[in-house]
Each structure stands twice: as C-alpha cells, then as structure tokens.
Enzyme design. Structure first.
Site, PDB file in Angstrom:
ATOM      1  N   GLY A   1       6.074   0.247  13.431  1.00 31.21           N
ATOM      2  CA  GLY A   1       5.984   1.431  12.573  1.00 31.21           C
ATOM      3  C   GLY A   1       6.869   1.362  11.344  1.00 31.21           C
TER       4      GLY A   1
ATOM      5  N   GLY B   1       5.870  -0.466   8.477  1.00 31.75           N
ATOM      6  CA  GLY B   1       5.054  -0.931   7.343  1.00 31.75           C
ATOM      7  C   GLY B   1       4.768  -2.418   7.363  1.00 31.75           C
ATOM      8  N   LEU B   2       5.003  -3.060   8.520  1.00 33.50           N
ATOM      9  CA  LEU B   2       4.801  -4.512   8.584  1.00 33.50           C
ATOM     10  C   LEU B   2       3.493  -4.884   9.301  1.00 33.50           C
ATOM     11  CD1 LEU B   2       8.451  -5.666   9.490  1.00 33.50           C
ATOM     12  CD2 LEU B   2       7.439  -5.340   7.229  1.00 33.50           C
ATOM     13  N   GLY B   3       2.645  -3.903   9.536  1.00 36.18           N
ATOM     14  CA  GLY B   3       1.336  -4.205  10.123  1.00 36.18           C
ATOM     15  C   GLY B   3       1.404  -4.550  11.604  1.00 36.18           C
ATOM     16  N   SER B   4       2.333  -3.923  12.327  1.00 34.77           N
ATOM     17  CA  SER B   4       2.502  -4.275  13.743  1.00 34.77           C
ATOM     18  C   SER B   4       1.257  -3.931  14.572  1.00 34.77           C
ATOM     19  CB  SER B   4       3.736  -3.599  14.330  1.00 34.77           C
ATOM     20  OG  SER B   4       3.703  -2.212  14.090  1.00 34.77           O
ATOM     21  N   SER B   5       0.605  -2.804  14.283  1.00 32.80           N
ATOM     22  CA  SER B   5      -0.549  -2.440  15.121  1.00 32.80           C
ATOM     23  C   SER B   5      -1.702  -3.419  14.890  1.00 32.80           C
ATOM     24  CB  SER B   5      -0.988  -0.995  14.881  1.00 32.80           C
ATOM     25  OG  SER B   5      -1.366  -0.800  13.546  1.00 32.80           O
ATOM     26  N   ALA B   6      -1.869  -3.880  13.653  1.00 32.40           N
ATOM     27  CA  ALA B   6      -2.925  -4.864  13.380  1.00 32.40           C
ATOM     28  C   ALA B   6      -2.610  -6.182  14.089  1.00 32.40           C
ATOM     29  CB  ALA B   6      -3.059  -5.096  11.880  1.00 32.40           C
ATOM     30  N   ALA B   7      -1.343  -6.596  14.059  1.00 33.51           N
ATOM     31  CA  ALA B   7      -0.972  -7.861  14.697  1.00 33.51           C
ATOM     32  C   ALA B   7      -1.159  -7.784  16.218  1.00 33.51           C
ATOM     33  CB  ALA B   7       0.471  -8.223  14.347  1.00 33.51           C
TER      34      ALA B   7
ATOM     35  N   ASP C   1      -4.129  -4.822   6.495  1.00 32.46           N
ATOM     36  CA  ASP C   1      -3.323  -5.287   7.635  1.00 32.46           C
ATOM     37  C   ASP C   1      -4.127  -6.182   8.579  1.00 32.46           C
ATOM     38  OD1 ASP C   1      -1.484  -3.666   6.468  1.00 32.46           O
ATOM     39  OD2 ASP C   1      -1.021  -2.485   8.255  1.00 32.46           O
TER      40      ASP C   1
HETATM   41  C1  MEV Z   1       1.581   1.407   2.663  1.00 31.37           C
HETATM   42  O1  MEV Z   1       1.937   0.264   3.440  1.00 31.37           O
HETATM   43  C2  MEV Z   1       1.075   0.988   1.317  1.00 31.37           C
HETATM   44  C3  MEV Z   1       0.593   2.119   0.445  1.00 31.37           C
HETATM   45  O2  MEV Z   1       0.150   1.530  -0.778  1.00 31.37           O
HETATM   46  C4  MEV Z   1      -0.508   2.915   1.076  1.00 31.37           C
HETATM   47  C5  MEV Z   1      -1.805   2.157   1.210  1.00 31.37           C
HETATM   48  O3  MEV Z   1      -2.062   1.201   0.477  1.00 31.37           O
HETATM   49  O4  MEV Z   1      -2.634   2.574   2.053  1.00 31.37           O
HETATM   50  C6  MEV Z   1       1.722   3.070   0.117  1.00 31.37           C
END
Ligand code: MEV
Length: 323
Positions: free
Chosen positions: A105, A107-113, A154
């Site tokens: 959680g 912003g590193l795409g953990s759920s996709a990985a 992601d």
């Molecule tokens: C969020 O990781 C990135 C944003 O650009 C939102 C999005 O692209 O959906 C803030």
C-alpha cells in the site's frame, strides 16, 4: 510438485498526477516484488500463508474448486490471492506461500505483483497455458473487481517488466535501456490517499487553470526528455529531470515534510536525482544513485524503511523446482 514464481513491483519514475491529465509518464518494474512458493499436498486443503502480514488460513477444495466469495467492504491483499485461485480447477490441495518483499500500500504496485506472481504459479499447477498478454489482462480484471478501478500500469509492469513509456493515449511503449538503473526506495510509512490527492490536484487545476496547465505541460516535457535521457544512458540528465519533476509535484501540493526530508537527505549524500513516487501525500521516494549508493542507503536507513533496487527487465517468471 513445487513451483517458484516472482513478479516485480514498480515505481513511477516520471509523470505521476500529470498522467491523469493525459500527459506521458515513465514507470520502472523493480527487482523487488513478490515471491511465491507453491507446493502440492496429498489432501484437498489449500493453505495460504502471507508471512509479512502474519496470515495463515486453510480452506477446502470442493469439486476441484474453492469458490471464494469476495467481501467488497473488506479489501485485503489476500483477496487478490483468492480471486486468482478462483480462476482455476485443481486436482489436489496445495500450500501457497506469498512472500511480499516490498512495502504494501505504498504505491509500489504490491497488489498487482501478488496477483501476477500467484497467477503464473497457479496456472502451471492447474495445467492452463497463459501467455503474458492473458496474465496482464486477467490480473487487471481482478484489480478492477477488487478496487473498483485500476489503470493497466501496475499489472503490465508486474507482467512484462522493463521501463515503460506511457504516452498521452495510454499506449505503453518499452524504453530501450541497457544499463542498471540504480535506485533507492525509502518509505516514510505514512499512507497518502490516492483518490483524495488526485481530486485535490483536479481542484487546483479548476482554480488556477492556466498555471496548472503549464505545470502539466512542463511535466510532459520532462517525461519526453527523460525517455531520450534513458535511451542515451545520460545519468546527469535523468537526475536533473527527477529534481525538476519533484519541484513541480511540490507546486501542485502532493509533497509532504517527510517526503522532502527523504528527498533532501538522499541528495545531500550524493543522489543524482530524487523525487516522490506515486501519488505522494506520504508513501515513498525514489533516489537515483549511480554513485554513492551504499552511503545514501545507510543514511536513509537510519530514519526510514529503505531498500536498494534496479529495474527488472524480465517481468513475471516461474520455474518448476520439483516435479
Ligand atoms: C498513483 O500511483 C499515480 C497517480 O498518477 C494516479 C494514477 O495514475 O492513477 C497519482
């Protein structure tokens, strides 16, 4: 049978927020992600273990299926795992160990990985042939089902790996890059709310349309220049563009004191460039460290959860380690 799989997480190198307003962005799959170990059992039990959240649960296969019911109120990282299990029929039970070697959680795409690595391993066990295109599509469908909405970034990054340029029409193009992109990710462990941050940027755009339009245009130029800088291996320019992008992200209100602290600490100890990554409001920064990586890592680690990484060129992969 024993199967190992790995799928990478991702960072946004350039273009968060402006990508929402149809400007290009660049994302990098990183060699930190989710490892899965799948081991068959002699009974009908499916045991799912996720050590990083102390999760261990046994369920029973009935007529070769699990038939997991998603509770939409209660979004959990394990929902992604059970949704993947639901795609297949199995002849026997198994133990599924999901080792999340990155921040959840943030912003590193953990759920996709998680989704992509489980899908790769479980499809092999179920004897279902899935190419990367099918995996990316099915994984995105699962993200949409659980989250309500999801961009393809992601799940594409976890599936295909590499460094991807996302153009203004949301077409994904792989960037040819043949050096190691030495990055540090530091996490302030305060979560930003992506939906609220995207909305706050939209409101700023409504309030100051000309100014914010020019900021988005500048972010667009940065992403375009960065594509060339990456293709030409121009480290100096990559770093400068990251710092410029960070200043612009600050100007639209998604930076925080903690993110700034991490950004300036990394620069103080020699990062060529550093910026927040993802939606901001908390979460992570990335620092580009072609030199001094160990010192920067040590200094950031004193205050913040930190790891080193590079790009993951391959994307998801699996191997059968015991037949
Ligand atoms: C969020 O990781 C990135 C944003 O650009 C939102 C999005 O692209 O959906 C803030």
């Amino acid at each position: 049978m024993k199967i190992e799989a790995f799928a990478p997480g991702k960072v946004i190198l350039f273009g968060e927020h402006s990508v929402v307003h149809k400007r290009p962005a660049i994302a990098v799959a990183i060699n930190k992600g989710v490892d899965v170990l799948l081991t068959t059992r002699d009974d009908n039990i499916i045991k799912v273990e996720v050590p990083s959240i102390n999760y261990s649960q046994e369920s029973e296969l009935i007529n070769k299926r699990l038939d997991f019911e998603l509770d939409s109120q209660n979004k959990m990282i394990t929902d992604y795992i059970y949704e993947v299990i639901n795609l297949f029929e199995f002849e026997q039970g198994f133990n599924l160990n999901v080792d999340i070697r990155m921040y959840l959680g943030a912003g590193l795409g953990s759920s996709a990985a998680v989704t992509v690595s489980c899908m790769k391993a479980l499809s092999i066990l179920a004897g279902v042939e899935m190419n990367k295109k099918t995996i990316a599509k099915q994984a995105r469908n699962i993200e949409i089902k659980i989250q309500g909405a999801a961009s393809p970034i992601d799940t594409s990054m976890s599936t295909y790996g590499g460094i991807i340029y996302i153009d203004e029409n949301f077409e994904l193009e792989r960037i040819k890059f043949d050096m190691d992109l030495q990055l540090i990710v530091s996490n302030c462990q305060i979560s930003g709310n992506t939906g609220k941050l995207v909305e706050s940027v939209r409101q700023k755009y409504v309030k100051y349309p000309e100014i914010v339009e020019n900021i988005f245009n500048a972010m667009q130029e940065i992403a375009k220049n960065a594509k060339d800088a990456l293709e030409n291996g121009n480290s100096e320019l990559i770093g400068d563009l990251m710092n410029l992008n960070q200043g612009l992200l600050d100007s639209i209100g998604v930076n925080t004191v903690e993110l700034s602290d991490m950004v300036y600490l990394s620069r103080k100890y020699g990062a060529k460039g550093s910026k927040l990554t993802g939606s901001g409001g908390g979460g992570c920064i990335i620092a580009f460290c072609p030199e001094n990586i160990d010192t920067i890592y040590e200094e950031l680690s004193k205050k913040y959860a930190t790891f080193k990484c590079e790009q993951s060129d391959e994307g998801v992969y699996a191997k059968i380690i015991e037949n």
